[in-house]
Design a protein around this motif. Structure first.
Motif, short mmCIF file in Angstrom:
data_model
loop_
_atom_site.label_atom_id
_atom_site.label_comp_id
_atom_site.label_asym_id
_atom_site.label_seq_id
_atom_site.Cartn_x
_atom_site.Cartn_y
_atom_site.Cartn_z
N PHE A 1 0.84 -1.20 0.00
CA PHE A 1 0.00 0.00 0.00
C PHE A 1 0.87 1.25 0.00
O PHE A 1 0.56 2.23 -0.69
N GLU A 2 1.97 1.23 0.76
CA GLU A 2 2.84 2.40 0.87
C GLU A 2 3.45 2.79 -0.46
O GLU A 2 3.80 3.96 -0.68
N ASP A 3 3.61 1.82 -1.36
CA ASP A 3 4.15 2.11 -2.69
C ASP A 3 3.06 2.53 -3.67
O ASP A 3 3.37 3.04 -4.76
N PHE A 4 1.82 2.31 -3.28
CA PHE A 4 0.69 2.66 -4.13
C PHE A 4 0.26 4.11 -3.90
O PHE A 4 -0.05 4.83 -4.85
N SER A 5 0.24 4.52 -2.65
CA SER A 5 -0.24 5.87 -2.30
C SER A 5 0.62 6.45 -1.20
O SER A 5 1.10 5.73 -0.30
N THR A 6 0.79 7.76 -1.23
CA THR A 6 1.60 8.43 -0.22
C THR A 6 0.90 8.51 1.12
O THR A 6 1.53 8.76 2.15
N SER A 7 -0.43 8.30 1.14
CA SER A 7 -1.19 8.31 2.40
C SER A 7 -2.45 7.48 2.22
O SER A 7 -2.74 6.99 1.13
N ARG A 8 -3.21 7.35 3.31
CA ARG A 8 -4.50 6.66 3.25
C ARG A 8 -5.65 7.66 3.17
O ARG A 8 -6.81 7.31 3.40
N ASN A 9 -5.32 8.88 2.84
CA ASN A 9 -6.35 9.88 2.57
C ASN A 9 -7.12 9.48 1.32
O ASN A 9 -6.54 9.08 0.31
N LEU A 10 -8.46 9.56 1.39
CA LEU A 10 -9.29 9.06 0.29
C LEU A 10 -8.95 9.71 -1.04
O LEU A 10 -8.85 9.03 -2.07
N ASP A 11 -8.74 11.01 -1.05
CA ASP A 11 -8.44 11.69 -2.31
C ASP A 11 -7.11 11.21 -2.89
O ASP A 11 -6.98 11.02 -4.11
N ASP A 12 -6.11 11.03 -2.02
CA ASP A 12 -4.80 10.56 -2.49
C ASP A 12 -4.90 9.15 -3.08
O ASP A 12 -4.31 8.86 -4.13
N VAL A 13 -5.65 8.29 -2.40
CA VAL A 13 -5.80 6.91 -2.88
C VAL A 13 -6.56 6.88 -4.20
O VAL A 13 -6.19 6.15 -5.13
N ARG A 14 -7.62 7.65 -4.28
CA ARG A 14 -8.38 7.72 -5.54
C ARG A 14 -7.50 8.22 -6.68
O ARG A 14 -7.54 7.68 -7.80
N ASP A 15 -6.72 9.27 -6.41
CA ASP A 15 -5.86 9.82 -7.46
C ASP A 15 -4.85 8.79 -7.95
O ASP A 15 -4.61 8.66 -9.16
N SER A 16 -4.28 8.03 -7.00
CA SER A 16 -3.31 6.99 -7.39
C SER A 16 -3.97 5.92 -8.24
O SER A 16 -3.40 5.48 -9.26
N TYR A 17 -5.15 5.52 -7.84
CA TYR A 17 -5.88 4.48 -8.57
C TYR A 17 -6.24 4.95 -9.99
O TYR A 17 -5.99 4.25 -10.96
N LEU A 18 -6.80 6.16 -10.08
CA LEU A 18 -7.23 6.67 -11.39
C LEU A 18 -6.05 6.89 -12.32
O LEU A 18 -6.16 6.70 -13.53
N GLU A 19 -4.91 7.29 -11.75
CA GLU A 19 -3.72 7.48 -12.58
C GLU A 19 -3.26 6.17 -13.19
O GLU A 19 -2.82 6.10 -14.33
N ILE A 20 -3.38 5.09 -12.42
CA ILE A 20 -2.93 3.78 -12.90
C ILE A 20 -3.87 3.21 -13.96
O ILE A 20 -3.40 2.64 -14.95
N VAL A 21 -5.19 3.35 -13.78
CA VAL A 21 -6.14 2.73 -14.72
C VAL A 21 -6.47 3.60 -15.91
O VAL A 21 -7.07 3.13 -16.87
N SER A 22 -6.05 4.87 -15.87
CA SER A 22 -6.39 5.77 -16.99
C SER A 22 -5.52 5.47 -18.22
O SER A 22 -4.43 4.94 -18.12
#
Length: 233
Positions: free
Chosen positions: A212-233
């Motif tokens: 998880f730590e390599d996926f997102s810089t924090s567990r903040n919802l916006d940060d996690v969403r941004d990481s996810y959307l960047e990967i699947v876009s």
């Protein structure tokens, strides 16, 4: 320590390639499988659960493969639990029988699951009278019968309210201390608090697989969403 190993797995439906040469090796912990609808997550989960034969590749847990995996498996599919005339307690007792639990363990195991899933107050109610969210909790509890070493939950929060989702996340975090726990979802909210690893699937392939730590810089919802959307876009 249990180990799930998937090697070069491919699943085809005719000409459609649903899972494209996927490999995965995971031990106990809370493993989130994220991806948009149609990414191949349910096909992969069904194959791990021995309900769908892969076109090629292998799946083993602690060296066991095929239907022998079921001895170690707790599975909650994407579709909700069907309505029936069983009470909640009777359904869980039946699941204990399917899991081949000794008869002298059934009562305590049913009590444990009722407490774990906050279903004690409706243990005498028939499944067919329950709301969709409550039936979903019964299905999740069914997957945890017998403390399996591999727990697979496909979109487990479907039909649950916000409070029930938070409770589910806490339950699975506890289960994951001992079991390989895979939660497949397209909602990052379902896994944000407790996932130890993140795997993102899109178009039948893994496009991220790591801590998880390599996926997102924090567990903040916006940060996690941004990481996810960047990967699947």
């Amino acid at each position: 320590m249990s180990l799930l190993e998937i090697k070069d797995l491919t699943i085809r439906y005719g000409k459609k390639l649903a899972v494209d040469h996927v490999s995965w090796s995971i031990g106990p912990g809370f493993h989130a499988l994220l991806g948009p609808n149609g990414a191949g997550k349910t096909s992969l989960m069904s194959s791990i659960a021995t309900l769908l034969r892969p076109t090629s590749g292998s799946i083993t847990i602690d060296g066991r493969e095929g239907k022998d995996i079921r001895k170690s498996l707790g599975y909650c599919p994407q579709d909700n639990l069907r309505k029936s005339s069983f009470t909640v307690a009777q359904h869980l007792e039946y699941m204990c029988w399917l899991r081949c639990l000794p008869s002298d363990r059934v009562a305590s195991e049913v009590s444990r699951i009722l407490s774990l899933t906050s279903l004690a107050d409706c243990s005498g109610q028939k499944i067919k009278t329950l709301s969709g969210g409550t039936r979903r909790r019964v299905a999740i509890g069914s997957a945890l019968i017998g403390q399996p070493s591999l727990v697979i939950l496909d979109e487990p929060s479907a039909g649950l309210d916000i409070g029930q989702r938070d409770s589910l996340s806490t339950i699975l975090s506890s289960v994951a201390e001992q079991a390989i726990t895979i939660v497949s979802t397209h909602l990052v909210e379902d896994i944000i608090d407790h996932a130890s690893t993140i795997t993102v699937m899109n178009n039948g392939r893994f496009c991220f697989d790591g801590r998880f730590e390599d996926f997102s810089t924090s567990r903040n919802l916006d940060d996690v969403r941004d990481s996810y959307l960047e990967i699947v876009s």
